[in-house]
Write a protein that holds these residues in place. Structure first.
Motif, PDB file in Angstrom:
ATOM      1  N   ALA A  99      -6.069  -3.212 -24.926  1.00  0.00           N
ATOM      2  CA  ALA A  99      -7.109  -4.206 -24.132  1.00  0.00           C
ATOM      3  C   ALA A  99      -8.011  -3.674 -23.342  1.00  0.00           C
ATOM      4  CB  ALA A  99      -6.024  -5.375 -23.351  1.00  0.00           C
ATOM      5  N   ALA A 100      -7.665  -2.718 -22.864  1.00  0.00           N
ATOM      6  CA  ALA A 100      -8.487  -1.783 -21.933  1.00  0.00           C
ATOM      7  C   ALA A 100      -9.563  -1.257 -22.493  1.00  0.00           C
ATOM      8  CB  ALA A 100      -7.908  -0.729 -21.039  1.00  0.00           C
ATOM      9  N   PHE A 101      -9.290  -0.778 -23.945  1.00  0.00           N
ATOM     10  CA  PHE A 101     -10.246  -0.268 -25.079  1.00  0.00           C
ATOM     11  C   PHE A 101     -11.159  -1.432 -25.434  1.00  0.00           C
ATOM     12  CE2 PHE A 101     -11.538   0.395 -29.412  1.00  0.00           C
ATOM     13  CZ  PHE A 101     -12.026   1.666 -29.168  1.00  0.00           C
ATOM     14  N   VAL A 102     -10.693  -2.410 -25.774  1.00  0.00           N
ATOM     15  CA  VAL A 102     -11.331  -3.537 -26.303  1.00  0.00           C
ATOM     16  C   VAL A 102     -12.589  -4.088 -25.066  1.00  0.00           C
ATOM     17  CG1 VAL A 102     -11.555  -5.817 -27.189  1.00  0.00           C
ATOM     18  CG2 VAL A 102      -9.807  -4.301 -27.981  1.00  0.00           C
ATOM     19  N   GLY A 103     -12.031  -3.760 -23.876  1.00  0.00           N
ATOM     20  CA  GLY A 103     -13.073  -4.297 -22.599  1.00  0.00           C
ATOM     21  C   GLY A 103     -14.027  -3.189 -22.615  1.00  0.00           C
ATOM     22  N   ALA A 104     -13.647  -1.910 -22.699  1.00  0.00           N
ATOM     23  CA  ALA A 104     -14.613  -0.943 -22.496  1.00  0.00           C
ATOM     24  C   ALA A 104     -15.478  -0.775 -23.759  1.00  0.00           C
ATOM     25  CB  ALA A 104     -13.911   0.271 -22.004  1.00  0.00           C
ATOM     26  N   ARG A 105     -15.053  -0.495 -24.785  1.00  0.00           N
ATOM     27  CA  ARG A 105     -15.998  -0.370 -26.009  1.00  0.00           C
ATOM     28  C   ARG A 105     -16.266  -1.576 -26.627  1.00  0.00           C
ATOM     29  NH1 ARG A 105     -18.805   3.001 -26.349  1.00  0.00           N
ATOM     30  NH2 ARG A 105     -18.498   3.515 -28.640  1.00  0.00           N
ATOM     31  N   GLY A 106     -15.803  -2.684 -26.436  1.00  0.00           N
ATOM     32  CA  GLY A 106     -16.048  -3.794 -27.512  1.00  0.00           C
ATOM     33  C   GLY A 106     -17.725  -4.163 -27.788  1.00  0.00           C
ATOM     34  N   GLN A 107     -18.319  -4.199 -26.512  1.00  0.00           N
ATOM     35  CA  GLN A 107     -19.770  -4.489 -26.792  1.00  0.00           C
ATOM     36  C   GLN A 107     -20.316  -3.441 -27.658  1.00  0.00           C
ATOM     37  OE1 GLN A 107     -19.221  -7.706 -26.236  1.00  0.00           O
ATOM     38  NE2 GLN A 107     -21.134  -7.900 -25.132  1.00  0.00           N
ATOM     39  N   ALA A 108     -20.205  -2.024 -27.262  1.00  0.00           N
ATOM     40  CA  ALA A 108     -20.961  -1.074 -28.031  1.00  0.00           C
ATOM     41  C   ALA A 108     -20.424  -1.272 -29.398  1.00  0.00           C
ATOM     42  CB  ALA A 108     -20.400   0.198 -27.531  1.00  0.00           C
ATOM     43  N   ALA A 145     -19.656 -10.743 -24.527  1.00  0.00           N
ATOM     44  CA  ALA A 145     -18.446 -10.579 -25.017  1.00  0.00           C
ATOM     45  C   ALA A 145     -17.520 -12.012 -25.133  1.00  0.00           C
ATOM     46  CB  ALA A 145     -17.761  -9.355 -24.343  1.00  0.00           C
ATOM     47  N   PRO A 146     -17.124 -12.412 -26.021  1.00  0.00           N
ATOM     48  CA  PRO A 146     -16.152 -13.415 -25.971  1.00  0.00           C
ATOM     49  C   PRO A 146     -14.830 -13.304 -25.078  1.00  0.00           C
ATOM     50  CG  PRO A 146     -16.099 -12.303 -28.200  1.00  0.00           C
ATOM     51  CD  PRO A 146     -17.219 -11.614 -27.301  1.00  0.00           C
ATOM     52  N   VAL A 147     -14.454 -13.940 -24.304  1.00  0.00           N
ATOM     53  CA  VAL A 147     -13.483 -13.821 -23.229  1.00  0.00           C
ATOM     54  C   VAL A 147     -12.383 -13.663 -23.902  1.00  0.00           C
ATOM     55  CG1 VAL A 147     -14.341 -14.998 -21.300  1.00  0.00           C
ATOM     56  CG2 VAL A 147     -13.204 -16.428 -22.857  1.00  0.00           C
ATOM     57  N   ASP A 148     -12.005 -14.297 -25.173  1.00  0.00           N
ATOM     58  CA  ASP A 148     -10.836 -14.270 -25.873  1.00  0.00           C
ATOM     59  C   ASP A 148     -10.736 -13.210 -27.163  1.00  0.00           C
ATOM     60  OD1 ASP A 148     -12.493 -15.556 -27.541  1.00  0.00           O
ATOM     61  OD2 ASP A 148     -11.107 -17.022 -28.034  1.00  0.00           O
ATOM     62  N   PRO A 198      -8.846 -28.022 -17.377  1.00  0.00           N
ATOM     63  CA  PRO A 198      -9.901 -27.547 -18.305  1.00  0.00           C
ATOM     64  C   PRO A 198     -10.091 -26.095 -18.067  1.00  0.00           C
ATOM     65  CG  PRO A 198     -10.510 -29.578 -17.188  1.00  0.00           C
ATOM     66  CD  PRO A 198      -9.321 -28.987 -16.431  1.00  0.00           C
ATOM     67  N   GLN A 199     -10.175 -25.383 -19.208  1.00  0.00           N
ATOM     68  CA  GLN A 199     -10.704 -23.928 -19.215  1.00  0.00           C
ATOM     69  C   GLN A 199     -11.706 -23.854 -20.309  1.00  0.00           C
ATOM     70  OE1 GLN A 199      -6.456 -21.886 -18.102  1.00  0.00           O
ATOM     71  NE2 GLN A 199      -7.366 -21.147 -20.055  1.00  0.00           N
ATOM     72  N   ALA A 200     -12.574 -22.706 -19.714  1.00  0.00           N
ATOM     73  CA  ALA A 200     -13.848 -22.737 -20.601  1.00  0.00           C
ATOM     74  C   ALA A 200     -13.445 -22.257 -22.019  1.00  0.00           C
ATOM     75  CB  ALA A 200     -14.645 -21.705 -20.007  1.00  0.00           C
ATOM     76  N   ASP A 201     -12.438 -21.158 -22.065  1.00  0.00           N
ATOM     77  CA  ASP A 201     -12.077 -20.628 -23.435  1.00  0.00           C
ATOM     78  C   ASP A 201     -10.618 -21.517 -23.697  1.00  0.00           C
ATOM     79  OD1 ASP A 201     -10.617 -19.933 -21.506  1.00  0.00           O
ATOM     80  OD2 ASP A 201     -10.283 -17.787 -22.128  1.00  0.00           O
ATOM     81  N   GLY A 202     -10.351 -22.587 -23.468  1.00  0.00           N
ATOM     82  CA  GLY A 202      -9.421 -23.410 -23.823  1.00  0.00           C
ATOM     83  C   GLY A 202      -8.101 -23.035 -23.585  1.00  0.00           C
TER      84      GLY A 202
END
Lengths: 169, 377
Positions: free
Chosen positions: A12-21, B21-24, B352-356
């Motif tokens: 999860a940390a990796f996706v958070g850090a690198r996901g946008q790139a 980035a999508p939150v989910d 209610p939650q934005a991402d369901g």
């Protein structure tokens, strides 16, 4: 409380850090943000079960490789129905929409490149990878990387898509 | 400014309007992982490969030479026949070896011994079974991939016409004590329903009959140790019973169709569970499948109490399986008895939650479920 999926906090940390790139790379390959997210999630789902082994090495390189291979398999199967555009937009003019126009021109020019040339361009000039690194990711020779790069640059030069750049910098 | 610099600037500029980035994203990845595992475990029809003791062949890795049935093999390999039938180009099969290398992060094999290389399930799948020796050891590998780019009726599948390989890997078995069978399950899922195949490899020329819950079973004959059988829609594990014992001095008993050492590989694609009835209530989300998964739903713009409707059946044993439910990793939890009856669970009151919201459920790979989230009690 039972967890439904085994937690992998480092993942999860990796996706958070690198996901946008990684999503940006995926966009340059697919030309569509929704497809890019689809591609990224598909690639991440493929590495997810092997994360404990991957994270010890170079997860970024591994995920990027899976991303590129996944996109290549999509393209090979023609499941995504992408059609290169033969007609490029007019050369952008000096108006308020110049930025959007020149972006569209580059995006359109990218779609005219054969897949291998496009992925070489993205890895070389967006990911700033060396020719050897690109060759490793794609499983091709450095010579092929050089020749594909040269052909891609020649085609982009012909399309005039890059003409909006450089002079404004 | 040269072309390369301009191109760098252009590519950077092109991604300027990147969406947030999508939150989910991680949840989405997990969901895909679950779906992918479900497909790998069961979506592939019942191809049971029972590998025959007999002649085998050796092929240099990535070469194109094929051998007669009687061949020399390394002492560590199974003495089984070569069943490559020419329906799949060797370059595709070599791709299976390469994919296995990447998948397991293995070195290039010094020796590959082929057992199966053919299309199956109305040419919708390509199946490869081989043993390989690398620096790290000896492996028995089964790989299968869906055919995606071939024309209907095409006689040979070529490179680039198959999708991703689904890989199964086990330590190479002792050739003096070979497994009773090496099995894979394949499925063809269409609008008309689910159909399963088994491909069976074992000691040669034995007859056998197969059986599975929800299906009448049938009789089959192996050819030089290989058989491919359409078992239709099944509601549990497929097993085969040989006419004579394939394990020396062993009893004649049902043998689950599975890849050695991988219990989940014995899960075929099950007949879908009967959809739950909402009885006119507003349905926020619904999902069917087997094993483990997640259902995302939006409960609307105001605080709402939800009810979870669930039905499941199956399990490899005789005891009753259960499906474990949670919502948003909150305090709500329930166990659904897999008795093929509809069960209702009063769920939490959700903001209610934005991402369901998400219902997570964990079940055995051999259980099929249908779940819906409805409004109210």
């Amino acid at each position: 409380m039972n967890e439904i999926v085994v937690e992998r906090p480092d993942f999860a940390a990796f996706v958070g850090a690198r996901g946008q790139a990684l999503q940006r790379t995926a966009y340059l390959l697919t030309g569509d943000w929704a497809l890019a997210e689809d591609l990224l999630q598909t690639a991440l789902a493929r590495v997810y079960p092997r994360w404990s082994r991957i994270e010890r090495d170079d997860p970024d390189a591994y995920v990027r490789k899976v991303l590129v291979n996944t996109w290549s398999s999509w393209w090979r199967r023609k499941w995504r129905g992408e059609r290169p555009s033969d007609e490029l937009p007019d050369r952008p003019g000096p108006d308020a929409y110049v930025d959007a126009d020149r972006r569209r021109a580059v995006a359109a020019a990218l779609t005219t490149l054969p897949p291998k040339q496009r992925v070489v361009v993205v890895l070389r000039f967006h990911e700033d990878m060396t020719e050897a690194q690109v060759a490793n990711v794609l499983g091709i020779s450095v010579g092929t990387v050089k020749s594909q790069t040269a052909k891609a640059l020649a085609k982009l030069r012909t399309s005039d898509a890059l003409s909006g750049y450089g002079s404004t910098s | 400014m040269n072309d390369e610099t301009m191109l760098r600037e252009a590519l950077h500029d092109l991604t300027f309007e990147q969406p947030a980035a999508p939150v989910d994203r991680v949840v989405g990845v997990r969901r895909r992982h679950v779906r992918r595992r479900t497909t790998q475990m069961g979506g592939v029809a019942a191809i049971v490969a029972i590998v025959a003791i007999g002649a085998a062949f050796i092929r240099a890795p990535f070469g194109n030479d094929t051998e007669p049935a009687h061949r020399d093999v390394p002492s560590w390999a199974l003495q089984w026949a070569d069943h490559r039938d020419g329906s799949v180009d060797q370059s595709v099969l070599d791709g299976a070896v390469a994919s296995w290398q990447r998948f397991e992060r293995e070195s290039r094999p010094s020796t590959v011994v082929w057992y199966v290389g053919q299309t199956a399930v109305h040419d919708s799948w390509v199946v490869a079974v081989f043993e390989a020796e690398t620096r790290t050891g000896r492996h028995l590998v089964a790989a299968q991939a869906q055919v995606g780019g071939a024309d209907p009726g095409q006689s040979v599948i070529h490179q680039g016409e198959v999708g991703d390989w689904v890989i199964r890997d086990a330590p190479a078995p002792d050739p003096t004590r070979p497994p009773a069978l090496v099995g894979l399950n394949l499925a063809d899922v269409t609008a008309e329903g689910t159909s399963n195949w088994i491909l069976v490899l074992s000691t040669p020329e034995f007859g056998f009959h197969w059986q599975a819950p929800g299906s009448a079973g049938g009789v089959a004959t192996m050819k030089d140790g290989l058989a491919v059988v359409d078992t239709g829609e099944v509601r549990g594990q497929v097993s085969v019973v040989f006419d004579t014992d394939v394990v020396r001095n062993g009893p004649v008993s049902p043998i689950p169709v599975a890849f050695p050492g991988d219990d989940n590989s014995g899960a075929p694609t099950l007949e879908p569970a009967t959809p739950v009835e909402a009885h006119g209530r507003q349905v926020f989300g619904r999902i069917g499948g087997q094993g483990t998964g997640a259902l995302s739903f939006d409960s609307g713009s105001s605080r709402t109490r939800v009810t979870v409707l669930a039905r499941c059946y199956g399990g490899p044993g005789r005891h009753l399986e259960t499906l474990h439910l949670t919502v948003d990793n909150g305090p709500f939890a329930a166990n659904v008895p897999c008795d093929d009856q509809q069960h209702e669970f009063a769920g939490p009151s959700l903001q209610p939650q934005a991402d369901g919201h998400t219902v997570f459920f964990t079940g055995n790979a051999f259980t099929a479920f249908n779940i819906a989230v409805v409004k109210g009690k």
